[in-house]
Structure formats: C-alpha cells, structure tokens
Design a protein around this motif. Sequence first.
Motif, short mmCIF file in Angstrom:
data_model
loop_
_atom_site.label_atom_id
_atom_site.label_comp_id
_atom_site.label_asym_id
_atom_site.label_seq_id
_atom_site.Cartn_x
_atom_site.Cartn_y
_atom_site.Cartn_z
N GLU A 164 28.51 -12.58 8.56
CA GLU A 164 28.78 -14.00 8.40
C GLU A 164 30.21 -14.23 7.93
O GLU A 164 30.90 -15.14 8.41
N ASN A 165 30.66 -13.43 6.97
CA ASN A 165 32.03 -13.56 6.46
C ASN A 165 33.06 -13.33 7.57
O ASN A 165 34.05 -14.06 7.68
N HIS A 166 32.84 -12.29 8.38
CA HIS A 166 33.77 -12.01 9.49
C HIS A 166 33.78 -13.15 10.51
O HIS A 166 34.84 -13.55 10.99
N LEU A 167 32.61 -13.68 10.82
CA LEU A 167 32.54 -14.79 11.77
C LEU A 167 33.21 -16.04 11.22
O LEU A 167 33.92 -16.74 11.94
N ASN A 168 32.98 -16.32 9.94
CA ASN A 168 33.65 -17.47 9.33
C ASN A 168 35.16 -17.30 9.34
O ASN A 168 35.90 -18.25 9.61
N LYS A 169 35.62 -16.10 9.06
CA LYS A 169 37.06 -15.81 9.08
C LYS A 169 37.62 -15.99 10.50
O LYS A 169 38.67 -16.60 10.69
N ALA A 170 36.89 -15.50 11.50
CA ALA A 170 37.34 -15.63 12.90
C ALA A 170 37.41 -17.09 13.31
O ALA A 170 38.41 -17.53 13.90
N LEU A 171 36.36 -17.85 13.00
CA LEU A 171 36.35 -19.27 13.37
C LEU A 171 37.44 -20.05 12.63
O LEU A 171 38.08 -20.93 13.20
N ARG A 172 37.66 -19.70 11.37
CA ARG A 172 38.72 -20.35 10.60
C ARG A 172 40.08 -20.07 11.25
O ARG A 172 40.90 -20.98 11.43
N GLN A 173 40.32 -18.82 11.66
CA GLN A 173 41.58 -18.47 12.30
C GLN A 173 41.75 -19.18 13.64
O GLN A 173 42.83 -19.65 13.97
N LEU A 174 40.67 -19.28 14.40
CA LEU A 174 40.73 -20.02 15.66
C LEU A 174 41.06 -21.48 15.42
O LEU A 174 41.90 -22.06 16.10
N ARG A 175 40.42 -22.10 14.43
CA ARG A 175 40.71 -23.50 14.10
C ARG A 175 42.17 -23.70 13.72
O ARG A 175 42.83 -24.63 14.17
N ILE A 176 42.66 -22.81 12.87
CA ILE A 176 44.05 -22.92 12.43
C ILE A 176 45.00 -22.73 13.61
O ILE A 176 45.92 -23.53 13.81
N SER A 177 44.78 -21.70 14.40
CA SER A 177 45.66 -21.40 15.52
C SER A 177 45.62 -22.48 16.59
O SER A 177 46.62 -22.74 17.25
#
Length: 181
Positions: A164-177
């Motif tokens: 879950e932490n990795h997925l949240n991090k990935a989605l956060r990075q996609l949102r930012i980018s």
Amino acid sequence: MTEMIFIDDTELMDRLRAGDDLALKVIYKKYWSLLYNSAFNMLQDQQACEDIIQELFINLWNKREQIEIKASLKSYLFASVRYEVFRQVRHGSVREDIFENIQDRLQTPSEYGNIEHRELLSYVNSIVNNLSEKCKVVYKLSREEQLSHKEIATKLDISTKTVENHLNKALRQLRISLGLW
C-alpha cells in the motif's frame, strides 16, 4: 452546404483562411464527434471534452490565417485535442477519480485515439520508470498484472502495508509529475 461536404480538407482550409464560415461548419460537422470521442476516451468528462472541442474550433476560426498545417487537417485537429488533454492533465483540471484509473483506460485500444493513447501512456510509463525499483515493481504488478495487494505482498515477500505504501508513493509521484497536485 451538401456540396461542400465532398470538398477535400485542403480546399476547406483554403476557404476557411479566406473567411468562409461555411467551411468551418463543414469541418466542424465532419470532425466534431471523432474529436470528442478521442478526448472522452482519455478524460471521461463530457463537459471538459465539449469545452476542449468548442475551444479548438473557436481557435481554428480566430487563427485561420496563421495556421500552417504540415500533414493533414485531421492530424492537426487530433494533435490539438491531444495537447489540450495533456495540458489539462498537467494543470490538474482532471477529476481525481478519472486520474486514478488513467493508466487502465490508456491501455484499452480506442478506434479514434490510438496515437493519443500511446503518447499519454508513454508519458505515464516514463514517470513510472523513474520510480524506485521496488515502487515501480509494485505499481506494475498492481496496474499491469491486476494483482491484489495480498498477491503482490506474497509474490515479493513483503507486507500488504508495504505494498500500500509503495502504491501510494507511486500515485503521489504520478499526480505531482502530471501536475495534479
């Protein structure tokens, strides 16, 4: 107007540049639904897509004398829609629920927007490829292989909370980018 429907796009653009508003109507009638469907396949937002297409045709009329079309009118119009969709994604104009599943929609072929889909998918993939190795693997297992959190945890020998932490991090990075935050 029916005789103008059979005129090729080059002549339609020549007439448009000369100020023939009937040429704009023919172009609009010929391409509106194709352009709308292309935008909708990516954004899934009726109002945003209608606004994009309307603005495209307003700009086509207002800038008709300056527009230089290198390939074809159809390519020019689809490229214009694609760039506006990208701009809206980057500037956070896309609803959150649409963003969450954008990769899934981009991997589904569309009869109208294969080029647009491939380019946006390529952009999303480049963001994913810049994630940490573990985060990238978890994201791909989740999104590309549709594995559950538990299945990913078992496969990678990590806890479901770590997944879950990795997925949240990935989605956060996609949102930012993509400019959604």
